[in-house]
Design a protein around this motif. Structure first.
Motif: not given
Length: 299
Positions: A136, A142, A193, A195, A224, A226, A253-255, A274
């Motif tokens: 990342d 990841r 990812l 996003g 999912q 992605d 980043r995921w969250q 995000s």
């Protein structure tokens, strides 16, 4: 055969909007795209809100197409189906060079990320997707272990599978796609990812040619969105590419944000995800910071 009536643009942005999204934040994300991307582009909003949340956007903005879904599609494979519809629509109506898939909690925060992507794809034609891949933007590896385990679980043959014809059909499809991807070097579970990522026009073309968009068999997979496109990338003979490490444009980043808004700008990031939070800052504060940057940029 290509549709000769397609409009020429450099970039297509595909923006899925779910039922929990706030319209003000959707508008803010669109405004960030329009501010920093000066190439000819169109924004395709996939309105999955179930209540026509985005119906007025196509009249408020001259380069926004709104496509409403037939009932809420949800996440996981439902989001893959929804995005598939957006990618197919983009291919049918526009001749584009790259496609940017953005969540509504993503923002464009720097100039011309599409030009960077176009140049990168030109230098690396073996790539079909650019994103946050094996490492990342903070240099952390990841983890692909969950989708790897899920794929292994779903590809096993058991009695329950044998007794359900619909599941058997889905297993057969997933098995064939997985075998084709592994033949092209796929590491089970690998993906960028979801996003924010770029797709080349060649990638979208191949996904359509191989009839790999909108496949309802993926509902059975429990993967999912992605992770599904990660599998399909290798199935069409293309690869994933890093577009997030070092000074590359994506800060994802995921969250929550991967670093502070000021650090993202200092590291020359141009797209981030995000916006939900960073430290003690909530989404409103983060969006206010980046909106102020846009205003300062206009002076």
């Amino acid at each position: 055969m290509r549709n000769v009536a397609r409009k020429n643009v450099e970039l297509v942005v595909v923006l899925p909007v779910g039922p929990t999204c706030k319209l003000a934040y959707v508008v803010d994300t669109i405004e960030s795209i329009r501010h920093y991307i000066r190439s000819a582009h169109v924004i395709i909003v996939l309105d999955d809100s179930g209540e026509a949340l985005c119906a007025g956007l196509s009249t408020s903005f001259d380069n926004v197409d709104v496509i409403a879904t037939r009932g809420n599609m949800g996440k996981e494979a439902g989001l893959y189906i929804n995005l598939s519809r957006g990618f197919a629509y983009a291919h049918e109506h526009y001749a584009f060079r790259v496609l940017l898939r953005l969540d509504t909690d993503a923002l464009v925060i720097g100039h011309h990320p599409e030009k960077d992507a176009i140049e990168w794809f030109a230098q690396h034609p073996e790539l079909g997707m650019l994103g946050s891949y094996r490492v990342d933007c903070n240099g952390d590896p990841r983890d692909f272990s969950w989708p790897r385990r899920k794929l292994a679980q779903k590809l096993k043959i058991n009695m329950a599978l044998m007794l359900h014809p619909r599941a058997w059909k889905s297993w057969w499809f997933l098995n064939q796609v997985s075998r084709r991807s592994i033949k092209h070097g796929y590491e089970p579970g690998e993906h960028c990812l979801g996003g924010a990522y770029f797709l080349s026009s060649e990638c979208v073309e191949r996904l359509i040619q191989h009839q790999l968009l909108g496949r309802e068999e993926f509902f059975w997979s429990e993967l999912q969105e992605d992770q599904i496109f990660g599998l399909l990338m290798l199935a069409v003979g293309l690869k994933h590419g890093d577009f997030a490490t070092g000074r590359l444009p994506l800060g994802l980043r995921w969250q929550g944000l991967p670093s502070s808004p000021a650090t993202l700008l200092a590291n020359e990031k141009k797209v981030t995800h995000s916006t939900r939070f960073f430290g003690d800052d909530n989404e409103s504060a983060i969006r206010t910071f980046f909106k102020a940057q846009r205003h300062a940029d206009e002076v």
